[in-house]
Design an enzyme around this catalytic site. Structure first.
Site, mmCIF file in Angstrom:
data_model
loop_
_atom_site.group_PDB
_atom_site.id
_atom_site.type_symbol
_atom_site.label_atom_id
_atom_site.label_comp_id
_atom_site.label_asym_id
_atom_site.label_seq_id
_atom_site.Cartn_x
_atom_site.Cartn_y
_atom_site.Cartn_z
ATOM 1 N N THR A 3 0.762 -1.123 0.029
ATOM 2 C CA THR A 3 -0.045 0.030 0.224
ATOM 3 C C THR A 3 0.762 1.011 -0.088
ATOM 4 O OG1 THR A 3 -1.937 1.090 1.074
ATOM 5 C CG2 THR A 3 -0.199 0.053 2.528
ATOM 6 N N LYS A 7 4.005 1.292 -2.320
ATOM 7 C CA LYS A 7 3.546 0.834 -3.751
ATOM 8 C C LYS A 7 4.500 1.219 -4.613
ATOM 9 C CE LYS A 7 -0.510 0.841 -5.286
ATOM 10 N NZ LYS A 7 -2.140 1.184 -5.360
ATOM 11 N N ASN A 28 1.066 -3.406 -6.000
ATOM 12 C CA ASN A 28 0.474 -3.889 -4.649
ATOM 13 C C ASN A 28 0.750 -5.437 -4.275
ATOM 14 O OD1 ASN A 28 -1.361 -4.786 -6.648
ATOM 15 N ND2 ASN A 28 -3.170 -3.783 -5.395
ATOM 16 N N ALA A 68 -14.290 7.723 -7.039
ATOM 17 C CA ALA A 68 -15.164 7.228 -5.646
ATOM 18 C C ALA A 68 -14.654 5.820 -4.813
ATOM 19 C CB ALA A 68 -16.576 7.074 -6.197
#
Length: 85
Positions: A3, A7, A28, A68
């Site tokens: 993460t 990454k 990842n 989103a």
């Protein structure tokens, strides 16, 4: 599973990068295959599959969907790769 911020930073320690990792500049997932470390960006691959197989070609819909999902960096690189940007 990697993460942020790792990454990006981990790439210099890998032996092999998938095409999606090269395009996005991040990984990842790392797999040790007979002593060689392979880096993948499964977020990029999954988003690519979703956009291509559901014929999402509207830049506004695609980017708002990706944003989103809190995947804006990988989403940005994917939209560039798909030439939607």
């Amino acid at each position: 599973q990697g993460t942020i911020p790792y990454k990006h930073d981990v790439i210099k320690y890998l032996d092999v990068l998938s095409e999606s990792a090269k395009i996005s500049g991040s990984v990842n997932t790392i797999i040790n295959n007979n002593g060689l470390l392979h880096g993948y960006n499964t977020d990029f691959d999954g988003l690519n599959y979703l956009l291509e197989h559901h014929d999402i070609t509207s830049i506004y819909f695609a980017y708002s969907f990706l944003y989103a999902g809190n995947l804006e960096s990988d989403g940005f690189h994917l939209l560039k790769y798909l030439r939607l940007l």
